[in-house]
Design a protein around this motif. Structure first.
Motif, PDB file in Angstrom:
ATOM      1  N   PRO A 246      47.314-115.681 -26.687  1.00 44.99           N
ATOM      2  CA  PRO A 246      48.212-114.517 -26.592  1.00 44.99           C
ATOM      3  C   PRO A 246      47.710-113.375 -27.478  1.00 44.99           C
ATOM      4  N   ASN A 247      47.977-112.142 -27.059  1.00 48.24           N
ATOM      5  CA  ASN A 247      47.617-110.986 -27.893  1.00 48.24           C
ATOM      6  C   ASN A 247      48.108-111.177 -29.327  1.00 48.24           C
ATOM      7  N   SER A 248      49.378-111.605 -29.457  1.00 49.34           N
ATOM      8  CA  SER A 248      49.982-111.751 -30.788  1.00 49.34           C
ATOM      9  C   SER A 248      49.136-112.684 -31.654  1.00 49.34           C
TER      10      SER A 248
ATOM     11  N   GLU B  80      47.802-116.977  -7.784  1.00 47.25           N
ATOM     12  CA  GLU B  80      46.443-116.655  -7.331  1.00 47.25           C
ATOM     13  C   GLU B  80      45.704-115.890  -8.426  1.00 47.25           C
ATOM     14  N   ARG B  81      46.458-115.028  -9.114  1.00 48.82           N
ATOM     15  CA  ARG B  81      45.843-114.250 -10.187  1.00 48.82           C
ATOM     16  C   ARG B  81      45.562-115.138 -11.408  1.00 48.82           C
ATOM     17  N   THR B  82      46.539-115.935 -11.795  1.00 48.70           N
ATOM     18  CA  THR B  82      46.399-116.752 -12.999  1.00 48.70           C
ATOM     19  C   THR B  82      45.234-117.744 -12.881  1.00 48.70           C
TER      20      THR B  82
ATOM     21  N   LEU C 230      47.579 -86.249  -4.456  1.00 50.51           N
ATOM     22  CA  LEU C 230      48.536 -87.177  -5.069  1.00 50.51           C
ATOM     23  C   LEU C 230      47.943 -88.581  -5.026  1.00 50.51           C
ATOM     24  N   SER C 231      48.140 -89.351  -6.106  1.00 45.79           N
ATOM     25  CA  SER C 231      47.598 -90.717  -6.149  1.00 45.79           C
ATOM     26  C   SER C 231      48.648 -91.681  -6.676  1.00 45.79           C
ATOM     27  N   PRO C 232      49.748 -91.830  -5.926  1.00 48.49           N
ATOM     28  CA  PRO C 232      50.811 -92.728  -6.400  1.00 48.49           C
ATOM     29  C   PRO C 232      50.465 -94.196  -6.179  1.00 48.49           C
TER      30      PRO C 232
ATOM     31  N   ASN D 154      49.416-100.667 -10.844  1.00 48.32           N
ATOM     32  CA  ASN D 154      48.436 -99.835 -11.517  1.00 48.32           C
ATOM     33  C   ASN D 154      47.069-100.444 -11.221  1.00 48.32           C
ATOM     34  N   SER D 155      46.292-100.797 -12.238  1.00 49.63           N
ATOM     35  CA  SER D 155      44.976-101.370 -11.914  1.00 49.63           C
ATOM     36  C   SER D 155      45.014-102.895 -11.877  1.00 49.63           C
ATOM     37  N   THR D 156      46.197-103.461 -12.074  1.00 50.08           N
ATOM     38  CA  THR D 156      46.310-104.915 -12.067  1.00 50.08           C
ATOM     39  C   THR D 156      46.430-105.412 -10.618  1.00 50.08           C
ATOM     40  N   PHE D 157      45.894-106.583 -10.326  1.00 48.36           N
ATOM     41  CA  PHE D 157      45.893-107.225  -9.001  1.00 48.36           C
ATOM     42  C   PHE D 157      44.830-106.647  -8.058  1.00 48.36           C
TER      43      PHE D 157
ATOM     44  N   TYR E  27      48.693-100.168 -23.160  1.00 49.00           N
ATOM     45  CA  TYR E  27      49.856 -99.671 -22.453  1.00 49.00           C
ATOM     46  C   TYR E  27      50.623-100.797 -21.781  1.00 49.00           C
ATOM     47  N   ALA E  28      50.659-100.825 -20.447  1.00 49.12           N
ATOM     48  CA  ALA E  28      51.685-101.633 -19.779  1.00 49.12           C
ATOM     49  C   ALA E  28      51.170-102.900 -19.113  1.00 49.12           C
ATOM     50  N   GLY E  29      49.967-103.378 -19.477  1.00 50.87           N
ATOM     51  CA  GLY E  29      49.462-104.619 -18.874  1.00 50.87           C
ATOM     52  C   GLY E  29      50.551-105.674 -18.883  1.00 50.87           C
TER      53      GLY E  29
ATOM     54  N   ASN F  10      46.096-104.833 -23.022  1.00 55.40           N
ATOM     55  CA  ASN F  10      47.128-104.412 -22.058  1.00 55.40           C
ATOM     56  C   ASN F  10      46.790-103.098 -21.384  1.00 55.40           C
ATOM     57  N   SER F  11      45.565-102.768 -21.257  1.00 56.09           N
ATOM     58  CA  SER F  11      45.223-101.509 -20.592  1.00 56.09           C
ATOM     59  C   SER F  11      43.788-101.542 -20.094  1.00 56.09           C
ATOM     60  N   ASN F  12      43.555-100.688 -19.108  1.00 56.94           N
ATOM     61  CA  ASN F  12      42.230-100.615 -18.495  1.00 56.94           C
ATOM     62  C   ASN F  12      41.849 -99.133 -18.368  1.00 56.94           C
TER      63      ASN F  12
ATOM     64  N   VAL G 283      39.743 -92.090  -7.750  1.00 51.70           N
ATOM     65  CA  VAL G 283      40.566 -90.887  -7.833  1.00 51.70           C
ATOM     66  C   VAL G 283      40.625 -90.340  -9.260  1.00 51.70           C
ATOM     67  N   ASN G 284      40.616 -91.235 -10.253  1.00 53.57           N
ATOM     68  CA  ASN G 284      40.727 -90.731 -11.623  1.00 53.57           C
ATOM     69  C   ASN G 284      39.451 -90.058 -12.126  1.00 53.57           C
ATOM     70  N   ASP G 285      38.415 -90.033 -11.294  1.00 52.93           N
ATOM     71  CA  ASP G 285      37.279 -89.170 -11.625  1.00 52.93           C
ATOM     72  C   ASP G 285      37.635 -87.702 -11.390  1.00 52.93           C
TER      73      ASP G 285
ATOM     74  N   VAL H 178      37.784-105.578 -26.322  1.00 51.34           N
ATOM     75  CA  VAL H 178      38.747-105.550 -25.220  1.00 51.34           C
ATOM     76  C   VAL H 178      39.377-106.931 -25.050  1.00 51.34           C
ATOM     77  N   LEU H 179      40.700-106.992 -25.116  1.00 52.50           N
ATOM     78  CA  LEU H 179      41.448-108.226 -24.866  1.00 52.50           C
ATOM     79  C   LEU H 179      41.856-108.195 -23.403  1.00 52.50           C
ATOM     80  N   GLU H 180      41.466-109.161 -22.605  1.00 49.17           N
ATOM     81  CA  GLU H 180      41.699-109.062 -21.155  1.00 49.17           C
ATOM     82  C   GLU H 180      41.839-110.420 -20.473  1.00 49.17           C
ATOM     83  N   HIS H 181      42.348-110.354 -19.253  1.00 50.03           N
ATOM     84  CA  HIS H 181      42.336-111.527 -18.365  1.00 50.03           C
ATOM     85  C   HIS H 181      41.057-111.564 -17.529  1.00 50.03           C
TER      86      HIS H 181
HETATM   87  N1  LIG Z   1      45.610 -91.539 -10.636  1.00 52.57           N
HETATM   88  C1  LIG Z   1      46.617 -92.224 -11.186  1.00 52.57           C
HETATM   89  N2  LIG Z   1      46.421 -92.832 -12.371  1.00 52.57           N
HETATM   90  C2  LIG Z   1      47.443 -93.514 -12.942  1.00 52.57           C
HETATM   91  C3  LIG Z   1      48.704 -93.606 -12.314  1.00 52.57           C
HETATM   92  C4  LIG Z   1      48.878 -92.966 -11.060  1.00 52.57           C
HETATM   93  O1  LIG Z   1      49.958 -93.002 -10.456  1.00 52.57           O
HETATM   94  N3  LIG Z   1      47.804 -92.288 -10.528  1.00 52.57           N
HETATM   95  N4  LIG Z   1      49.725 -94.289 -12.932  1.00 52.57           N
HETATM   96  C5  LIG Z   1      49.728 -94.268 -14.373  1.00 52.57           C
HETATM   97  C6  LIG Z   1      50.780 -95.148 -14.891  1.00 52.57           C
HETATM   98  S1  LIG Z   1      52.367 -94.864 -14.328  1.00 52.57           S
HETATM   99  C7  LIG Z   1      50.556 -96.119 -15.771  1.00 52.57           C
HETATM  100  S2  LIG Z   1      51.894 -96.984 -16.420  1.00 52.57           S
HETATM  101  C8  LIG Z   1      49.182 -96.430 -16.208  1.00 52.57           C
HETATM  102  C9  LIG Z   1      48.987 -97.936 -16.384  1.00 52.57           C
HETATM  103  O2  LIG Z   1      47.877 -98.204 -17.090  1.00 52.57           O
HETATM  104  P1  LIG Z   1      47.654 -99.656 -17.799  1.00 52.57           P
HETATM  105  O3  LIG Z   1      48.721 -99.935 -18.760  1.00 52.57           O
HETATM  106  O4  LIG Z   1      46.274 -99.706 -18.237  1.00 52.57           O
HETATM  107  O5  LIG Z   1      48.055-100.660 -16.620  1.00 52.57           O
HETATM  108  P2  LIG Z   1      47.378-101.807 -15.832  1.00 52.57           P
HETATM  109  O6  LIG Z   1      46.134-101.313 -15.223  1.00 52.57           O
HETATM  110  O7  LIG Z   1      48.386-102.370 -14.949  1.00 52.57           O
HETATM  111  O8  LIG Z   1      47.106-102.941 -16.935  1.00 52.57           O
HETATM  112  C10 LIG Z   1      45.986-102.927 -17.740  1.00 52.57           C
HETATM  113  C11 LIG Z   1      45.396-104.274 -18.018  1.00 52.57           C
HETATM  114  O9  LIG Z   1      46.267-105.093 -18.792  1.00 52.57           O
HETATM  115  C12 LIG Z   1      45.830-106.428 -18.589  1.00 52.57           C
HETATM  116  N5  LIG Z   1      46.885-107.341 -19.097  1.00 52.57           N
HETATM  117  C13 LIG Z   1      48.019-107.745 -18.503  1.00 52.57           C
HETATM  118  N6  LIG Z   1      48.714-108.577 -19.309  1.00 52.57           N
HETATM  119  C14 LIG Z   1      47.993-108.717 -20.445  1.00 52.57           C
HETATM  120  C15 LIG Z   1      48.183-109.453 -21.658  1.00 52.57           C
HETATM  121  O10 LIG Z   1      49.174-110.153 -21.858  1.00 52.57           O
HETATM  122  N7  LIG Z   1      47.209-109.332 -22.606  1.00 52.57           N
HETATM  123  C16 LIG Z   1      46.111-108.555 -22.418  1.00 52.57           C
HETATM  124  N8  LIG Z   1      45.219-108.462 -23.422  1.00 52.57           N
HETATM  125  N9  LIG Z   1      45.899-107.867 -21.288  1.00 52.57           N
HETATM  126  C17 LIG Z   1      46.832-107.934 -20.318  1.00 52.57           C
HETATM  127  C18 LIG Z   1      45.594-106.511 -17.114  1.00 52.57           C
HETATM  128  O11 LIG Z   1      44.687-107.543 -16.808  1.00 52.57           O
HETATM  129  C19 LIG Z   1      45.069-105.100 -16.790  1.00 52.57           C
HETATM  130  O12 LIG Z   1      43.679-105.092 -16.607  1.00 52.57           O
HETATM  131  O13 LIG Z   1      48.227 -95.951 -15.251  1.00 52.57           O
HETATM  132  C20 LIG Z   1      48.355 -94.583 -14.993  1.00 52.57           C
HETATM  133  N10 LIG Z   1      47.255 -94.129 -14.155  1.00 52.57           N
END
Ligand SMILES: Nc1nc2c(c(=O)[nH]1)N[C@H]1C(S)=C(S)[C@@H](COP(=O)(O)OP(=O)(O)OC[C@H]3O[C@@H](n4cnc5c(=O)[nH]c(N)nc54)[C@H](O)[C@@H]3O)O[C@H]1N2
Ligand SMILES: Nc1nc2c(c(=O)[nH]1)N[C@H]1C(S)=C(S)[C@@H](COP(=O)(O)OP(=O)(O)OC[C@H]3O[C@@H](n4cnc5c(=O)[nH]c(N)nc54)[C@H](O)[C@@H]3O)O[C@H]1N2
Ligand SMILES: [Mo]
Length: 679
Positions: free
Chosen positions: A432-434, A25-27, A548-550, A557-560, A81-83, A355-357, A634-636, A381-384
């Motif tokens: 791909p990012n690479s 659904e996401r892809t 708390l904002s788990p 995280n912000s994906t999906f 980071y962890a996208g 890989n981050s938002n 919440v992150n405000d 910004v490299l993104e989906h």
């Molecule tokens: N308030 C609050 N804030 C938090 C947290 C919390 O618990 N509370 N958790 C924290 C934690 S643990 C983490 S790890 C961070 C995560 O922070 P981020 O690493 O930013 O994680 P995501 O939002 O999952 O992913 C960011 C983006 O990567 C994109 N992405 C996915 N795959 C790819 C790819 O192959 N290429 C490219 N270019 N983009 C891709 C996705 O579309 C997504 O928009 O957030 C943190 N922020």
């Protein structure tokens, strides 16, 4: 087409989590980015026009060259980071590219750095029992982790353990869905985990329940522990942690008298000012009782220390110019707004995000937005998807998903290396990012052959190492099997007889002298959270609730967050409050509320529940500001403060106040795709 779990996989056993179940659904989402986009509106407004890759790369290359000419390469900041956590798409060609330019380094601290540092000072590399061993445990402490949401593949192992007689205890300020399934819930006051562990140590040492032989053989500094924990009587501990003294007494004795005991400690406790110390003290419990001796005994923070892939070859840290500055990712708000980026040197003039938002996940978002709005900042910004961060970009480049590219994955909860093979062609013109970094390097005239290695070459390089754990793990074998277990002993009991740990002493460090050099206590202690205040302390603080904002069950995280089925599952942004706190403020379930502190505010729908302890408020999930009421989340409210170790984020060390607000519109604006559907 279908996305399914592999029934033969020893950890997942064929089941997928809620989110990955929706990966198709996401892809194939109507909002997927399929061409490069050039900004035509104001920053943050989200108006773009399509452009070709050739136009995009030419302009980006010349803008970056201009920044290097005028301000030097350190004025360029990568942000990732962890996208995706695949090695190829998250830490290979990208790093080579930025290291070759001499760009600022990014300290990737947003998630795990407090615990990583704590563990390094205590045990060296991060290893511990995996789900395959954990099912042998007879007592399981789920300590600051919402297993059913954040790590569901551990749960079946815990269920098997329970069938064999294990008791499960959740230590969490929230009765999460996991805590509700456990045999017992200990509603700890946020940020006080080290105190609870010290209280347990007090009982264990007072009653002579420690494993003297294990301590003498494998640890240093243990003889200083009795004096250290003397003051942590169950009564005093109870006052600090908010749990009755007799419960602490009982849990401590049960922990010491049961074999094997398994602690899954995770991120909850790390996100407070004393997070590093909390991890260190909790993690020392199994050393005190010798729980590490048995299969399934011990503690797991992460198993990532077992994956000795060749990061040097992948990332080429030897290319980093000496003295290159480092910017902490959680201080992005300051880094973008201060003339010397807050650390000395030029202002950040170019930001490249992949890989981050950060406009959703980073703390102190009003500062982040202010920085991203700077007219003199060039942002790529490299993104989906068109995320909040992408709204501020000068160029948005379409990236491929896991289904469309090659990658190699390590793990942090098990011991299997996984090959990711593309199963479909890239959507539209996504790359791909690479590949994007390879093309950008070429366009900028960087001629090193290492900047041309293709993805399969990168995978082979990652596996090229002498470490015995990777012995025989090759690209060819992965192609054939998909995943392979590291060459580690089975069952895995890495600290049963630890004789050569990667610590300065080679032993378990109950005393860690290196911490003293950092101005920290080298012995176990309690470091109180910064913003948490006991309400009993007399003076009423301006912001009396800890927020708390788990992670949200349906989001990653912000994906999906923009996936319709998961959005409707998660519903509007909520705020959970204890009945006593709600009554004091005249708030009832269903009321729209405003949550605020000095950094900012956001809106949510109240839920009054005894699932949270008094003094605590909860709002699950990292939401998209652009899909939230008034574009704020919440992150405000969260701060750019850092933890005692590792300079990690303190997302949960966040004092707030809340008030009911009058009726307003939906707390959940529609996505572009949904808006198209309705008209
Ligand atoms: N308030 C609050 N804030 C938090 C947290 C919390 O618990 N509370 N958790 C924290 C934690 S643990 C983490 S790890 C961070 C995560 O922070 P981020 O690493 O930013 O994680 P995501 O939002 O999952 O992913 C960011 C983006 O990567 C994109 N992405 C996915 N795959 C790819 C790819 O192959 N290429 C490219 N270019 N983009 C891709 C996705 O579309 C997504 O928009 O957030 C943190 N922020
Ligand atoms: N569904 C889903 N799964 C995810 C993620 C997601 O966003 N969604 N994110 C992934 C990522 S990047 C990460 S880092 C992990 C995080 O996963 P976990 O390790 O589970 O960490 P958190 O969810 O941050 O926190 C877990 C629990 O700690 C509690 N907690 C908060 N403060 C304290 C405290 O001071 N002491 C104690 N004892 N408990 C406390 C919270 O109430 C929460 O229930 O999950 C991963 N898995
Ligand atoms: Mo994370």
């Amino acid at each position: 087409m279908d996305v399914r779990g592999d029934p033969d996989h020893p950890v997942t056993r064929g089941f997928l989590c809620t989110k990955v179940n929706r990966y198709l659904e996401r892809t194939y989402h109507a909002d997927r980015l399929t061409t490069p986009l050039r900004r035509v509106g104001a920053k943050g407004e989200g108006r773009f026009e399509r452009a070709s890759w050739d136009e995009a790369l030419t302009d980006i290359a010349s803008r970056l060259q201009g920044v290097i000419r005028e301000r030097g390469p350190e004025a360029i900041l990568p942000y990732s980071y962890a996208g995706t956590m695949g090695l190829v798409q998250s830490s290979s060609m990208d790093r080579r590219f930025f290291h070759r330019l001499g760009a600022s380094l990014l300290a990737r601290t947003i998630c795990a750095s407090a615990g990583t540092e704590a563990w390094r000072h205590t045990y060296g590399e991060r290893v511990g029992p995996t789900p395959e061993e954990a099912e042998n445990a007879k007592l399981v402490l789920l300590w600051g982790t919402n297993t059913l949401t954040s790590n569901p593949h551990l749960w079946p192992a815990l269920r098997r353990a329970r069938e064999k007689g294990a008791r499960l205890v959740a230590i969490d300020p929230i009765r999460t869905r996991t805590a509700a399934q456990c045999d017992e819930w200990l509603p700890i006051h946020p940020g006080t985990d080290a105190a609870l562990a010290l209280g347990m140590m007090h009982v264990i040492l007072r009653d002579g329940l420690e494993d003297r032989d294990y301590l003498e053989s494998y640890s240093v500094g243990w003889e200083k522990l009795p004096a250290r924990v003397e003051e942590w009587t169950p009564e005093r501990t109870g006052e600090v942690v908010g749990i009755p003294a007799d419960t602490i007494e009982r849990i401590a004795r049960e922990y010491a008298n049961t074999r094997p005991t398994f602690i899954r400690l995770n991120y909850g406790m790390q996100r407070h000012a004393g997070g590093g110390m909390a991890v260190r003290v909790v993690a020392l419990l199994p050393a005190l009782t010798g729980a590490w001796r048995e299969v399934g005994g011990g503690a797991t923070l992460s198993t990532s220390g077992a994956f000795h892939v060749n990061r040097r070859a992948l990332e080429r840290p030897d290319w980093i110019p000496a003295g290159t500055r480092t910017i902490n990712m959680i201080r992005l708000g300051d880094a973008l707004n201060l003339p010397d980026a807050g650390v000395g040197g030029p202002p950040v003039s170019a930001l490249i995000v992949y890989n981050s938002n950060p406009a959703a996940v980073a703390p102190d978002l009003s500062k982040v937005r202010e920085g991203l709005s700077r007219e003199d900042l060039f942002t790529v910004v490299l993104e989906h998807f068109q995320t909040d961060t992408a709204d501020y970009a000068d160029w948005v480049l379409p990236a491929t998903t896991q289904l469309e590219h090659w990658d190699l994955h390590t793990a942090y909860g098990h011991l299997y290396v996984t090959l990711n093979r593309p199963s479909i062609e890239p959507m539209g013109e996504s790359r791909p990012n690479s590949e994007i970094f390879r093309r950008l390097a070429a366009r900028m005239g960087l001629s090193d052959p290492e900047l041309r290695d293709d993805d399969i070459t990168l995978i082979r390089q990652a596996l090229e190492t002498d470490h015995p754990y990777l012995d025989g793990i090759t690209f060819e074998r992965l192609l054939e099997h998909g995943y392979l277990r590291l060459e580690v002993p089975r069952p895995f009991a890495p600290l049963a007889r630890p004789t050569a740990l990667r610590t300065p002493s080679g032993k378990i460090q109950i005393e860690a002298p290196a911490l003293a050099e950092l101005g920290l206590d080298p012995l176990p202690t309690f470091t109180p959270p910064t913003e948490a205040r006991e309400r009993t302390s007399g003076r009423e603080p301006a912001f009396p609730l800890l927020l708390l904002s788990p992670p949200e069950h349906q989001f990653l995280n912000s994906t999906f967050v923009n996936i319709p089925s998961l959005r409707s599952g998660a519903g509007e942004t909520k705020l959970l409050l204890h009945p006593s706190e709600a009554a004091e403020r005249g708030i009832s379930t269903g009321d729209p509320v405003r949550i605020w502190n000095t950094r900012g505010d956001f809106f949510a729908r109240a839920i009054v529940t005894e699932d949270v302890r008094p003094g605590v408020a909860v709002s699950y999930g990292v939401r998209w500001p652009r899909l939230s009421q008034q574009g704020r989340t919440v992150n405000d409210t969260t701060s750019q403060g850092v933890t005692d170790m590792g300079e990690g984020a303190v997302f949960y060390d966040n004092a707030i106040e809340v008030e009911a607000v009058g009726a307003e519109g939906s707390l959940m604006p529609a996505t572009a795709a949904e808006a198209t559907l309705v008209g």
